[in-house]
Design a protein around this motif. Structure first.
Motif, short mmCIF file in Angstrom:
data_model
loop_
_atom_site.label_atom_id
_atom_site.label_comp_id
_atom_site.label_asym_id
_atom_site.label_seq_id
_atom_site.Cartn_x
_atom_site.Cartn_y
_atom_site.Cartn_z
N ALA A 36 0.81 -1.13 0.11
CA ALA A 36 0.03 -0.08 0.01
C ALA A 36 0.87 1.32 -0.01
N MET A 37 2.06 1.32 0.69
CA MET A 37 2.85 2.39 0.86
C MET A 37 3.53 2.57 -0.59
N ARG A 38 3.93 1.56 -1.19
CA ARG A 38 4.49 1.60 -2.34
C ARG A 38 3.58 2.11 -3.66
N GLY A 39 2.33 1.83 -3.26
CA GLY A 39 1.18 2.20 -4.28
C GLY A 39 1.08 3.72 -4.07
N LEU A 40 1.16 4.10 -2.84
CA LEU A 40 1.05 5.63 -2.30
C LEU A 40 2.11 6.29 -3.29
N ILE A 41 3.42 6.01 -2.97
CA ILE A 41 4.52 6.55 -3.78
C ILE A 41 4.20 6.79 -5.22
N GLU A 56 1.53 6.46 -6.79
CA GLU A 56 0.48 7.60 -7.22
C GLU A 56 0.98 9.08 -7.01
N VAL A 57 1.93 9.22 -6.06
CA VAL A 57 2.44 10.58 -5.90
C VAL A 57 3.26 11.03 -7.02
N LEU A 58 4.30 10.03 -7.42
CA LEU A 58 5.23 10.37 -8.28
C LEU A 58 4.45 10.48 -9.98
N SER A 59 3.26 9.79 -9.90
CA SER A 59 2.44 9.81 -11.25
C SER A 59 2.01 11.23 -11.31
N GLN A 60 1.55 11.74 -10.20
CA GLN A 60 0.85 12.95 -10.37
C GLN A 60 1.97 14.01 -10.51
N PHE A 89 10.86 15.90 -2.23
CA PHE A 89 11.02 14.75 -1.63
C PHE A 89 12.46 13.90 -1.45
N PHE A 90 12.56 13.51 -0.34
CA PHE A 90 14.02 12.94 -0.02
C PHE A 90 13.76 11.48 -0.08
N ILE A 91 14.23 10.66 -1.08
CA ILE A 91 13.79 9.49 -1.38
C ILE A 91 15.26 8.57 -1.05
N THR A 92 15.46 7.70 -0.07
CA THR A 92 16.48 6.78 0.40
C THR A 92 16.36 5.33 -0.21
N PHE A 93 17.16 5.07 -0.92
CA PHE A 93 17.06 3.57 -1.37
C PHE A 93 18.56 2.82 -1.41
N GLY A 134 25.88 17.97 -9.26
CA GLY A 134 27.01 18.86 -9.35
C GLY A 134 27.09 19.31 -10.84
N ASP A 135 26.06 19.76 -11.84
CA ASP A 135 25.94 20.09 -12.94
C ASP A 135 26.28 19.01 -14.03
N SER A 136 25.96 17.65 -13.47
CA SER A 136 26.13 16.32 -14.32
C SER A 136 24.98 15.69 -14.15
N PRO A 137 23.88 16.09 -15.29
CA PRO A 137 22.53 15.41 -15.48
C PRO A 137 22.80 13.66 -15.45
N GLU A 138 22.18 12.90 -14.48
CA GLU A 138 22.36 11.59 -14.68
C GLU A 138 20.93 10.97 -14.49
N PRO A 139 20.69 9.94 -15.33
CA PRO A 139 19.24 9.04 -15.14
C PRO A 139 19.80 7.99 -14.23
N ILE A 140 18.65 7.78 -13.47
CA ILE A 140 18.70 6.54 -12.40
C ILE A 140 17.21 6.05 -12.53
N TYR A 141 17.31 4.70 -12.08
CA TYR A 141 16.10 4.06 -11.96
C TYR A 141 16.09 3.20 -10.54
N ILE A 142 14.91 3.58 -9.89
CA ILE A 142 14.83 2.99 -8.60
C ILE A 142 13.51 2.20 -8.41
N PRO A 143 13.87 1.13 -8.19
CA PRO A 143 12.38 0.17 -7.78
C PRO A 143 11.96 0.69 -6.68
N TYR A 144 10.66 0.35 -6.59
CA TYR A 144 9.90 0.65 -5.42
C TYR A 144 10.50 -0.07 -4.15
N ASP A 145 10.79 -1.42 -4.61
CA ASP A 145 11.10 -2.11 -3.23
C ASP A 145 12.55 -2.06 -2.86
N ALA A 146 13.10 -1.26 -3.48
CA ALA A 146 14.62 -0.62 -3.07
C ALA A 146 14.59 0.59 -2.22
#
Length: 166
Positions: free
Chosen positions: A26-31, A33-37, A49-53, A99-111
Motif C-alpha cells: 500500500a505504501m509503495r502504491g502511494l509513492i 501515485e504521488v510520483l505519477s501526479q 521529496f527525499f528518497i533513500t534507497f 553537481g551540474d552533471s545530469p544523470e539518469p537513474i532507475y529506482i524500484p519501489y522495493d529498493a
C-alpha cells in the motif's frame, strides 16, 4: 463453502495475514501515485521529496561513479531540477542533477527505504525483515539526505513497528 480454487477460508485461517507486506504494498502504491501526479503536473507549491534507497538492489540503475560513492544506500532529492520522470508499476526513472552533471537513474519501489516530503511533514519508512529478526538490536535512525542545508529529520516518519504486536 468450497470454491474452484480450494477452500479459501481454510487457507486464510491456517496461515497468518501478512500485514507487514500488505502495508508495504500500500505504501509503495502511494509513492507510485504521488510520483505519477508529479510526472503529469509537476511539483505543487513547496513539495519536494527525499528518497533513500538501497544502491545494491539488483534492479537499481545508476552511474558507476554514483554507485561507488554510495555503495550501500543513497538519498536523492526531487525538488528544483529534475526531468524525464517516468513512473512504472515496479519503479521509476528520473534524471537528476549531480553537481551540474545530469544523470539518469532507475529506482524500484522495493529498493526504497524512506520517502519523505518535509514540506508537509510526511514520511514513510520501510522496515526490513532483518530488523524483525533482530528484536534486540537497536533501530537505526533514518539517514540524513545528501544535500547541504536540508534535513529529512524535520519530517515525521511513519514506522510499522508502532503497529506491530510484540
Amino acid at each position: 463453502m468450497e470454491y474452484a480454487d480450494g477452500n479459501w477460508w481454510g487457507d486464510l485461517m491456517s496461515d497468518s495475514i501478512d500485514y507487514g507486506n500488505l502495508m508495504h504494498d500500500a505504501m509503495r502504491g502511494l509513492i507510485r501515485e504521488v510520483l505519477s501526479q508529479v510526472a503529469d503536473e509537476g511539483l505543487p507549491a513547496e513539495h519536494h521529496f527525499f528518497i533513500t534507497f538501497d544502491t545494491t538492489h539488483e534492479d537499481v540503475a545508476l552511474a558507476d561513479w554514483l554507485r561507488q560513492r554510495y555503495p550501500g544506500e543513497m538519498t536523492v532529492v526531487v525538488q528544483h531540477w529534475f526531468e524525464n520522470l517516468e513512473v512504472g508499476d515496479n519503479g521509476f526513472g528520473i534524471t537528476l542533477n549531480f553537481g551540474d552533471s545530469p544523470e539518469p537513474i532507475y529506482i524500484p519501489y522495493d529498493a526504497i527505504s524512506t520517502f519523505v516530503d518535509p514540506s508537509v511533514e510526511f514520511g514513510l519508512r520501510f522496515e526490513t525483515q532483518d530488523s524483525d529478526e533482530d528484536e534486540g538490536a537497536e533501530e537505526e535512525a533514518p539517514p540524513e539526505p545528501d544535500v547541504e542545508g536540508a534535513t529529512a529529520s524535520e519530517a515525521e516518519v511513519v514506522s510499522l513497528d508502532s503497529f506491530r504486536k510484540h
